[in-house]
Design a protein around this motif. Structure first.
Motif, PDB file in Angstrom:
ATOM      1  N   GLY A 591      -8.692  41.018 102.512  1.00 55.17           N
ATOM      2  CA  GLY A 591      -9.731  42.046 102.637  1.00 55.17           C
ATOM      3  C   GLY A 591      -9.221  43.340 103.250  1.00 55.17           C
ATOM      4  O   GLY A 591      -9.931  44.346 103.262  1.00 55.17           O
ATOM      5  N   LEU A 592      -7.990  43.337 103.781  1.00 56.85           N
ATOM      6  CA  LEU A 592      -7.451  44.556 104.385  1.00 56.85           C
ATOM      7  C   LEU A 592      -6.925  45.507 103.316  1.00 56.85           C
ATOM      8  O   LEU A 592      -6.211  45.096 102.404  1.00 56.85           O
ATOM      9  CB  LEU A 592      -6.312  44.217 105.352  1.00 56.85           C
ATOM     10  CG  LEU A 592      -6.645  43.494 106.661  1.00 56.85           C
ATOM     11  CD1 LEU A 592      -5.384  43.373 107.512  1.00 56.85           C
ATOM     12  CD2 LEU A 592      -7.728  44.212 107.443  1.00 56.85           C
ATOM     13  N   ARG A 593      -7.251  46.792 103.475  1.00 52.59           N
ATOM     14  CA  ARG A 593      -6.693  47.813 102.588  1.00 52.59           C
ATOM     15  C   ARG A 593      -5.359  48.247 103.195  1.00 52.59           C
ATOM     16  O   ARG A 593      -5.323  48.739 104.325  1.00 52.59           O
ATOM     17  CB  ARG A 593      -7.645  48.997 102.478  1.00 52.59           C
ATOM     18  CG  ARG A 593      -8.997  48.671 101.836  1.00 52.59           C
ATOM     19  CD  ARG A 593     -10.015  49.768 102.093  1.00 52.59           C
ATOM     20  NE  ARG A 593     -10.290  49.920 103.522  1.00 52.59           N
ATOM     21  CZ  ARG A 593     -10.956  50.942 104.051  1.00 52.59           C
ATOM     22  NH1 ARG A 593     -11.405  51.916 103.270  1.00 52.59           N
ATOM     23  NH2 ARG A 593     -11.159  51.003 105.350  1.00 52.59           N
ATOM     24  N   ILE A 594      -4.284  48.040 102.427  1.00 47.06           N
ATOM     25  CA  ILE A 594      -2.942  48.243 102.974  1.00 47.06           C
ATOM     26  C   ILE A 594      -2.232  49.376 102.251  1.00 47.06           C
ATOM     27  O   ILE A 594      -2.213  49.440 101.021  1.00 47.06           O
ATOM     28  CB  ILE A 594      -2.122  46.940 102.854  1.00 47.06           C
ATOM     29  CG1 ILE A 594      -2.800  45.839 103.679  1.00 47.06           C
ATOM     30  CG2 ILE A 594      -0.691  47.146 103.331  1.00 47.06           C
ATOM     31  CD1 ILE A 594      -2.233  44.464 103.450  1.00 47.06           C
ATOM     32  N   LEU A 595      -1.599  50.254 103.067  1.00 43.99           N
ATOM     33  CA  LEU A 595      -0.770  51.328 102.523  1.00 43.99           C
ATOM     34  C   LEU A 595       0.663  51.091 102.986  1.00 43.99           C
ATOM     35  O   LEU A 595       0.925  50.986 104.176  1.00 43.99           O
ATOM     36  CB  LEU A 595      -1.256  52.703 103.032  1.00 43.99           C
ATOM     37  CG  LEU A 595      -0.314  53.886 102.733  1.00 43.99           C
ATOM     38  CD1 LEU A 595      -0.225  54.130 101.225  1.00 43.99           C
ATOM     39  CD2 LEU A 595      -0.767  55.141 103.465  1.00 43.99           C
ATOM     40  N   SER A 596       1.571  51.026 102.001  1.00 44.12           N
ATOM     41  CA  SER A 596       2.988  50.929 102.337  1.00 44.12           C
ATOM     42  C   SER A 596       3.554  52.342 102.370  1.00 44.12           C
ATOM     43  O   SER A 596       3.851  52.935 101.332  1.00 44.12           O
ATOM     44  CB  SER A 596       3.717  50.066 101.299  1.00 44.12           C
ATOM     45  OG  SER A 596       5.078  49.945 101.646  1.00 44.12           O
ATOM     46  N   TYR A 612      -7.315  53.572 104.646  1.00 43.91           N
ATOM     47  CA  TYR A 612      -6.720  52.231 104.728  1.00 43.91           C
ATOM     48  C   TYR A 612      -6.990  51.602 106.098  1.00 43.91           C
ATOM     49  O   TYR A 612      -7.225  52.285 107.090  1.00 43.91           O
ATOM     50  CB  TYR A 612      -5.208  52.307 104.499  1.00 43.91           C
ATOM     51  CG  TYR A 612      -4.851  52.816 103.122  1.00 43.91           C
ATOM     52  CD1 TYR A 612      -4.729  51.934 102.047  1.00 43.91           C
ATOM     53  CD2 TYR A 612      -4.651  54.181 102.895  1.00 43.91           C
ATOM     54  CE1 TYR A 612      -4.407  52.408 100.782  1.00 43.91           C
ATOM     55  CE2 TYR A 612      -4.337  54.656 101.633  1.00 43.91           C
ATOM     56  CZ  TYR A 612      -4.216  53.761 100.572  1.00 43.91           C
ATOM     57  OH  TYR A 612      -3.902  54.219  99.314  1.00 43.91           O
ATOM     58  N   ASP A 613      -6.947  50.279 106.100  1.00 41.94           N
ATOM     59  CA  ASP A 613      -7.102  49.535 107.358  1.00 41.94           C
ATOM     60  C   ASP A 613      -5.757  49.378 108.064  1.00 41.94           C
ATOM     61  O   ASP A 613      -5.700  49.300 109.288  1.00 41.94           O
ATOM     62  CB  ASP A 613      -7.675  48.130 107.088  1.00 41.94           C
ATOM     63  CG  ASP A 613      -8.998  48.208 106.372  1.00 41.94           C
ATOM     64  OD1 ASP A 613      -9.888  48.917 106.873  1.00 41.94           O
ATOM     65  OD2 ASP A 613      -9.139  47.566 105.302  1.00 41.94           O
ATOM     66  N   LEU A 614      -4.688  49.284 107.266  1.00 37.89           N
ATOM     67  CA  LEU A 614      -3.369  49.031 107.843  1.00 37.89           C
ATOM     68  C   LEU A 614      -2.313  49.833 107.099  1.00 37.89           C
ATOM     69  O   LEU A 614      -2.224  49.776 105.866  1.00 37.89           O
ATOM     70  CB  LEU A 614      -3.038  47.526 107.760  1.00 37.89           C
ATOM     71  CG  LEU A 614      -1.699  47.070 108.330  1.00 37.89           C
ATOM     72  CD1 LEU A 614      -1.599  47.371 109.819  1.00 37.89           C
ATOM     73  CD2 LEU A 614      -1.488  45.565 108.096  1.00 37.89           C
ATOM     74  N   VAL A 615      -1.526  50.596 107.866  1.00 38.84           N
ATOM     75  CA  VAL A 615      -0.415  51.364 107.298  1.00 38.84           C
ATOM     76  C   VAL A 615       0.877  50.683 107.720  1.00 38.84           C
ATOM     77  O   VAL A 615       1.121  50.470 108.917  1.00 38.84           O
ATOM     78  CB  VAL A 615      -0.431  52.829 107.791  1.00 38.84           C
ATOM     79  CG1 VAL A 615       0.787  53.582 107.261  1.00 38.84           C
ATOM     80  CG2 VAL A 615      -1.726  53.520 107.365  1.00 38.84           C
ATOM     81  N   LEU A 616       1.708  50.311 106.726  1.00 36.45           N
ATOM     82  CA  LEU A 616       3.009  49.695 107.007  1.00 36.45           C
ATOM     83  C   LEU A 616       4.093  50.748 106.835  1.00 36.45           C
ATOM     84  O   LEU A 616       4.124  51.454 105.830  1.00 36.45           O
ATOM     85  CB  LEU A 616       3.284  48.540 106.032  1.00 36.45           C
ATOM     86  CG  LEU A 616       2.241  47.424 105.947  1.00 36.45           C
ATOM     87  CD1 LEU A 616       2.658  46.398 104.891  1.00 36.45           C
ATOM     88  CD2 LEU A 616       2.048  46.742 107.283  1.00 36.45           C
ATOM     89  N   THR A 617       4.973  50.849 107.827  1.00 36.57           N
ATOM     90  CA  THR A 617       6.088  51.790 107.693  1.00 36.57           C
ATOM     91  C   THR A 617       7.284  51.264 108.468  1.00 36.57           C
ATOM     92  O   THR A 617       7.197  50.263 109.167  1.00 36.57           O
ATOM     93  CB  THR A 617       5.687  53.205 108.166  1.00 36.57           C
ATOM     94  OG1 THR A 617       6.684  54.125 107.746  1.00 36.57           O
ATOM     95  CG2 THR A 617       5.553  53.274 109.688  1.00 36.57           C
ATOM     96  N   SER A 618       8.400  51.960 108.330  1.00 35.90           N
ATOM     97  CA  SER A 618       9.642  51.520 108.970  1.00 35.90           C
ATOM     98  C   SER A 618       9.976  52.416 110.154  1.00 35.90           C
ATOM     99  O   SER A 618       9.426  53.511 110.312  1.00 35.90           O
ATOM    100  CB  SER A 618      10.790  51.562 107.967  1.00 35.90           C
ATOM    101  OG  SER A 618      11.109  52.907 107.651  1.00 35.90           O
TER     102      SER A 618
END
Length: 976
Positions: A591-596, A612-618
């Motif tokens: 159910g989480l809206r994820i942005l890579s 988005y609910d969660l932003v993934l980054t390095s």
């Protein structure tokens, strides 16, 4: 005359006069006649023949014989007779007035006098004789008197002179000993023979004080030397012995000692170079403790020896000897007590740094007063006038909404000192300040030890128009520890009190949008994260590798989605983990809206984040895009593998600290890799100010712990961070784990590796597709197998196909990182690969880092030696094994982790490798990691394998059978 040991005999000791050496003893055995009397049959007994007569000897006899052997002329001269003269000739030369050697004479006499004293002290109960001139050892018996005699020294002063003489009493009766041919055998102490009776004396009388009176009634002391004689000789005599005086007074002081602990200054001397510049920190000035004892008007230092002390006073023509009889046993009891409470002043002065000295006084004052020890400052007119009264500190901490209010009362005697003033002094390391009455107060060292950290963390806030000191709530552990040691009074809400004991944290429901089951320890971790969330505390989830830090974090993010549906959280990690997180998030929190937010094609607009609910980054992107990221206010910022920010001075560490958010969380299996500063950097990110600023942390914790091995500071640091770090070891949660846990670890290829992969993939795709269009060609499977093998090798490391390749491998970086993590945590790991060359690359790295390992491939001759090395040697944590060599016949029950470096066609062979570790006798739960390079044939084979197996309902046993099962679409998908 020979004595038979078979017949009755007796040992006797005989005294004779040697022409040079004076009175000596000799030991003899004498035969007894039929009536049990001593006969004329006798012989000398020495240490050599003593065992023959053992039946008639006791332990004392053996000692006496040995000592008497040592005083015979042969033994006496042995040490000095370098020219090997006959003993008699040597002694004649030494004692002849023409050739005498006074130095050697003195050494000989010193030795003999020592032997005489020991022998006489052990003769009680033995028979002693004077030897006759004919050598008869039993010529005349000397009776050894059982009790000690006493000596009274008399002084009779008249107008012209003073008469001095001693009298002797034995058993209360006066002994007539003068003009009786009495003689002294030993002088120190005196042993006197009178009428063939041997006496020794109370108080260890020196024989030289009796010698002049053997044939003289008294000694006359002329008036002109009277004062000098009284001062030098009589005072010593009055001090040590009983004296009866006529013509002058002896006043005796006999009271209980009054102990006084005297204090004085001892300024430190700073070390300087040739030019007078200080080259070291100036040491703190010291206080010297000197234990003294008062008897009436007289004082004695504890180190002054002598039971009695005498002072001579002359008033006009009269003399008064003041004699103080000290109670040495009582004095010793005070010294012993002070030593027990860490002030060893019994035998000398003792110094302590000022703050420690007054801290010691403050701690022990009540007991010292109770047993009567007075504390007094030495008034020499030079040092400072110190306050030596009672110092009291009382601290109260009360929980407020967002902080703790801190109140403290400090008193030095009647003077109350402002809390702010004392806090500043402690933080500056200053130990003294002036009181209103002019006395110098010294801050006890215990206040520095107990309160310096808390005082350092206090912050000034203006509350109700007054400056108040407050403590941030994340310093709760510091306050709790001080409360536990009765150093402050702490008032907490019942809920916050639970943070002290993790087991009391309430159980929270999992969010509905979380799709998965948490093991009990993972659920406990989720509860802890929720608790920190409520109090806005940051946290560090530091579970062992493989215990599910990802899934616990996703459960928390799912809760945040339900509670704050419009909030966005940021997850920062090494590049290689982005894809893993994306897969896990889609699995457990669909159910989480994820942005890579990665890659060169990312849209650099932080307005997108709100969707988005969660932003993934390095970490790399964060470093480059810090200006974009810090312009957005995130809900949570979570750092995975947070040891990446262990260096507080690094660009990435500075970058993440610039980001803005409501709450912070870090995930790591290794919170401390190099040193204590690693901890500060990460703790400061999650709870800013928890450990103070860098300088404060270095002074308060890093230097004491790392340079001085200060265990108390280490314990205090641990207590402060404990509520905010949750670390479970694999061994601790073994009961919550299934027998084996399989994880897939996705690795991202490096740019050089990706380039090499694409070149080979393009070549084989073109070649195989072309061959598939030509009917009748049968080598398609061979070409496919060769192409897929090369691609799989490059996915591991391009060096497997090109020995000239100089770039890196994403998978190797991940394998090395995880090997370091498992080994540093003390776990054992099996590393399997079907490519021996791949193992060789890993081995090369381990060798360069001096990491011990066992190794097994098809060429290994002694397989069992390598197995034993891994199983039995605690230093060997890693076992590298090739697929073919390690598939069967191994029992590796010590392993806790299995790393599969490349996926295999045959899942059964893969399972067999896992079972090398997971089998009967295994003591540990086994966690398996499959390393798969993202966007490579490895990932596609694994997906295809699962589909084919599901369709066929059977295991694909060989590469050939797997190839046969592939159709044109499958092959194109593999090479896409």
């Amino acid at each position: 005359m020979k004595v038979s040991a078979e017949k009755p005999f007796e040992i006797v000791y005989s005294l004779f006069s040697h022409e040079f050496l004076g009175l000596l003893f000799e030991s003899f055995v004498v035969q007894l006649d039929e009536k049990g009397r001593l006969s004329f049959a006798h012989q000398n007994i020495s240490s050599i023949n003593a065992p023959e007569f053992a039946v008639g000897l006791d332990d004392t006899d053996y000692k006496l014989i040995k000592w008497m052997d040592e005083m015979q002329q042969e033994s006496v001269v042995k040490k000095f007779n370098h020219k090997k003269l006959k003993p008699k000739d040597f002694l004649r030369k030494i004692y002849d007035p023409k050739t005498e050697n006074k130095a050697v004479q003195e050494l000989i006499e010193l030795k003999l006098e020592g032997l005489r004293a020991k022998i006489l002290d052990h003769l009680k109960g033995k028979r002693l004789f004077e030897m006759g001139n004919d050598g008869n050892p039993i010529w005349r018996e000397i009776e050894i008197m059982p009790e000690k005699a006493s000596v009274l020294f008399h002084f009779r002063r008249n107008e012209d002179n003073t008469h001095y003489f001693p009298t002797i009493k034995y058993q209360g009766e006066k002994l007539e000993w003068q003009y009786k041919n009495a003689y002294l055998i030993c002088y120190e102490p005196a042993w006197l023979v009178v009428d063939y009776k041997l006496y020794n004396f109370k108080k260890g009388v020196d024989g030289k004080k009796l010698q002049p009176f053997l044939n003289k009634k008294f000694i006359v002391i002329p008036k002109k030397v009277e004062e000098q004689y009284y001062t030098k000789f009589v005072t010593q005599l009055v001090s040590a012995f009983d004296v009866y005086a006529v013509g002058f007074d002896i006043k005796v002081e006999k009271t209980q000692p009054k102990p006084v602990l005297c204090l004085s200054d001892l300024p430190s001397n700073p070390k300087t170079d040739l030019f007078g510049n200080a080259i070291e920190e100036v040491e703190e000035d010291k206080i010297v403790f000197d234990l003294q004892f008062r008897y009436g008007d007289y004082s004695f230092r504890s180190e002054e020896k002598g039971e009695n002390n005498v002072a001579l006073e002359k008033i006009g023509d009269n003399y008064i000897f003041h004699k103080v009889i000290r109670d040495i046993e009582k004095e010793k009891s005070y010294g012993d007590y002070l030593k027990e409470i860490d002030l060893p002043v019994k035998t000398s002065r003792y110094s302590l740094e000022k703050s420690k000295a007054f801290g010691w006084i403050n701690t022990h004052r009540e007991k010292l007063e109770e047993i009567g020890i007075e504390i007094k400052q030495t008034a020499n007119g030079k040092g400072k006038n110190y306050f030596i009264g009672r110092a009291i500190i009382s601290v109260k901490v009360r929980e407020n909404i967002d902080w703790f209010d801190v109140h403290a009362i400090i008193k030095f005697g009647p003077y109350e000192i402002p809390f702010q003033k004392l806090r500043k002094l402690i933080l500056q390391g200053k130990t003294e300040f002036e009181l209103p009455n002019g006395e110098i107060a010294i801050i006890p060292n215990s206040w520095f030890v107990n309160y310096s950290e808390m005082f350092a963390f206090l912050e000034e806030q203006e509350l109700e128009k007054t400056q108040s000191l407050v403590l941030q709530k994340h310093h709760i552990a510091l306050a709790q520890e001080l409360q536990q040691n009765n150093l402050l009074h702490l008032t907490l809400s019942r809920k916050l009190e639970k943070l002290r004991d993790f087991s009391q944290i309430e159980d929270y429901e999992l969010p509905h949008i979380f799709k998965g089951n948490l093991r009990p320890y993972q659920k406990a971790g989720y509860n802890w994260l929720r608790f920190l969330n409520e109090y806005k505390f940051g946290g560090c989830l530091a579970d062992d590798m493989g215990l599910g830090k990802t899934v616990q974090t996703l459960a928390l993010l799912a809760f945040e989605k339900e509670r704050n549906p419009d909030a966005t959280s940021l997850l920062v990690m090494p590049t290689s983990l982005v894809y893993n997180w994306e897969l896990e998030a889609r699995k457990f929190t669909p159910g989480l809206r994820i942005l890579s937010y990665t890659g060169t094609q990312r849209i650099k607009d932080n307005r997108l984040f709100a969707k988005y609910d969660l932003v993934l980054t390095s970490y790399g992107i964060t470093r480059m895009d810090v200006e974009i990221l810090k312009g957005f206010y995130f809900n949570y910022i979570i750092l995975d593998e947070s040891q990446a920010i262990k260096n507080p001075g690094s660009i990435i560490s500075k970058a993440v600290n610039e980001l803005n958010c409501r709450q912070r969380l870090i995930l790591t299996g290794t919170p401390v890799e190099n040193g204590t500063m690693d901890l500060w950097s990460q703790m400061n990110f999650i709870n800013k100010g928890l450990l103070g600023n860098q300088n404060m942390f270095k002074k308060q914790f890093l230097q004491p712990i790392e340079k001085k091995n200060d265990m108390e500071k280490a314990a205090k640091l641990h207590a402060m961070i404990k509520p905010f770090i949750l670390r479970r070891l694999k061994s601790q949660v073994a009961t919550d784990l299934p027998e084996k846990v399989i994880n897939v670890k996705y690795s991202t290829m490096t740019p050089e590796q990706e380039k090499a992969y694409e070149e080979v993939k393009s070549y084989y795709r073109e070649k195989i597709v072309k061959e598939m269009t030509i009917p009748g060609i049968r080598n398609q499977q061979f070409t496919l197998l060769r192409g897929l093998t090369q691609l799989r090798q490059i996915a591991n490391h391009p060096k497997l196909t090109d020995k000239h390749y100089n770039g890196d491998s994403g998978k190797l970086e991940d394998v090395i990182h995880m090997l370091q993590a498992t080994a540093s945590e003390g776990h054992k790991v099996l590393v399997f690969s079907q490519f021996v060359r791949h193992l060789a690359i890993v081995k090369e790295y381990l060798d360069s880092e001096n990491l011990k390992y066992a190794y097994l491939d098809g060429t290994t001759k002694d397989r069992q030696a390598q197995v034993r090395l891994f199983q039995e040697n605690e230093e060997v944590k890693i076992f590298l094994i090739s697929l073919k060599a390690g598939g069967v016949g191994l029992n590796l029950t010590k392993a806790e982790y299995v790393f599969l470096l490349d996926p295999w066609w045959n899942p059964a062979v893969e399972a067999q490798a896992i079972d090398r570790a997971h089998r009967i006798g295994q003591e540990n739960k086994v966690i398996i990691y499959k390393f798969i390079s993202h966007n490579t044939v490895e990932e596609k084979i694994m997906a295809l394998q699962e589909r084919k197996m599901a369709l066929a309902g059977e295991l694909i046993s060989t590469e050939e059978s797997f190839m046969k099962s592939l159709n044109k679409e499958d092959i194109e998908a593999l090479l896409d």
